[in-house]
Design an enzyme around this catalytic site. Sequence first.
Site, PDB file in Angstrom:
ATOM      1  N   LYS A   1      56.706  11.522  46.418  1.00  0.00           N
ATOM      2  CA  LYS A   1      57.187  10.941  45.138  1.00  0.00           C
ATOM      3  C   LYS A   1      57.979  11.952  44.381  1.00  0.00           C
ATOM      4  O   LYS A   1      59.208  11.819  44.032  1.00  0.00           O
ATOM      5  CB  LYS A   1      56.088  10.377  44.271  1.00  0.00           C
ATOM      6  CG  LYS A   1      55.495   9.104  44.826  1.00  0.00           C
ATOM      7  CD  LYS A   1      54.300   8.707  44.263  1.00  0.00           C
ATOM      8  CE  LYS A   1      53.518   7.470  44.831  1.00  0.00           C
ATOM      9  NZ  LYS A   1      52.559   6.766  44.439  1.00  0.00           N
TER      10      LYS A   1
ATOM     11  N   GLN B   1      47.911   8.410  39.896  1.00  0.00           N
ATOM     12  CA  GLN B   1      47.766   8.078  41.262  1.00  0.00           C
ATOM     13  C   GLN B   1      46.403   7.356  41.432  1.00  0.00           C
ATOM     14  O   GLN B   1      45.540   8.072  41.094  1.00  0.00           O
ATOM     15  CB  GLN B   1      47.912   9.297  41.952  1.00  0.00           C
ATOM     16  CG  GLN B   1      47.882   8.941  43.417  1.00  0.00           C
ATOM     17  CD  GLN B   1      49.119   8.288  44.017  1.00  0.00           C
ATOM     18  OE1 GLN B   1      50.095   8.313  43.718  1.00  0.00           O
ATOM     19  NE2 GLN B   1      48.768   7.489  45.040  1.00  0.00           N
TER      20      GLN B   1
ATOM     21  N   ASP C   1      54.685   2.101  37.733  1.00  0.00           N
ATOM     22  CA  ASP C   1      53.620   1.365  38.762  1.00  0.00           C
ATOM     23  C   ASP C   1      53.836  -0.021  38.653  1.00  0.00           C
ATOM     24  O   ASP C   1      53.448  -0.813  39.397  1.00  0.00           O
ATOM     25  CB  ASP C   1      52.566   1.910  38.900  1.00  0.00           C
ATOM     26  CG  ASP C   1      52.252   3.079  39.860  1.00  0.00           C
ATOM     27  OD1 ASP C   1      53.254   2.980  40.997  1.00  0.00           O
ATOM     28  OD2 ASP C   1      51.305   3.725  40.035  1.00  0.00           O
TER      29      ASP C   1
END
Length: 303
Positions: free
Chosen positions: A53, A96, A119
Amino acid sequence: MGEWLSSTAYIEKRKEELKDKIDSLKKKYGRSPSLSVVLVGNNKASISYVKRKEKFAKEIGMKAETLRFDNINEKDLLSLVKKLNNDDGVDGFIIQLPLPEDIDVNKIIESISPAKDVDGFHPYNLGKLFRGEDALFPCTPFGIVNFLKFNKFELAGKNAVIIGRSNLVGKPLSILLLKENMTVTITHSKTRNLSQKCSNADFLFVAAGRPLMVTPEYVKQGAVVIDVGVNALTDSNIVKNELKTLPEKIKLFDKKGYVLVGDVHPEVVKKASYLTPVPKGIGPITVLTLIENTIKAFEKRAG
Ligand code: NAP
């Protein structure tokens, strides 16, 4: 298999477009979008996802940082989220997953500002998705739909079957596909006659986390099959039996002691008109979508 653009070619094309976009945003606003990724613990897969990422963001000229903690308690993680929410230099951030078991994941997600929730897991953004309104949508399902639309697959009126009903993939994907006027069936571990239900699908989406479970009898001739699963196979008998038509995978297994496979058996390629690969399929598309979401969050905040 058809002549559609592969996920790799799609990502390369989008990458070039995003580089230009970042350049123009820098000129207009005097800074580039910025992504922060919070990583807790030492989960190998998470470490590798997070690296990808940050790398992707930097490659297109965005600012990106990983905030890494070997351990952190819930109270301190909530304080960090608050800090990131209030930091004007941060346009989007993610925590995460998975998190250590003693941390309440929902509590953390709900503390993220919806405007920075790149997200797309915050209930506000999921609610907007449910109502058919614009918002930050979960990266894996949103990336899949963008990819299909980019390839100009005709979706309206077609039968979509999804294996898996998680909040991250299956459920939000079902809503996004409904928005494209598909007729959607969601299946899960309690579904009866699963292979027969799947064999009605024009588009089959598989997100079960079960290596190689979807065999040719699940698939209608000419169907499009999207394999979301990522599984590491470590059993040499399974690898050598199931992947015997893929010598390069067996070679990789002999070298590394494991090999990554999806939830879809490679034999499916004989029936599908299109099958996404694992690795280098939906994984990188998810990363691309996170970056796209961050740019969207930046533009909303900036303007
Ligand atoms: P999850 O939360 O474990 O959900 C799995 C879903 O599959 C559940 O709904 C489960 O049903 C269903 N399922 C499990 N076994 C089944 C079976 N034998 N038959 C039918 N349904 C079955 O997993 P997830 O987070 O959605 O992830 C799924 C897979 O996608 C994993 O391999 C994950 O690593 C991968 N993934 C990849 C990406 C990417 O970027 N490529 C992103 C996210 C996830 P129940 O609800 O009844 O238990």
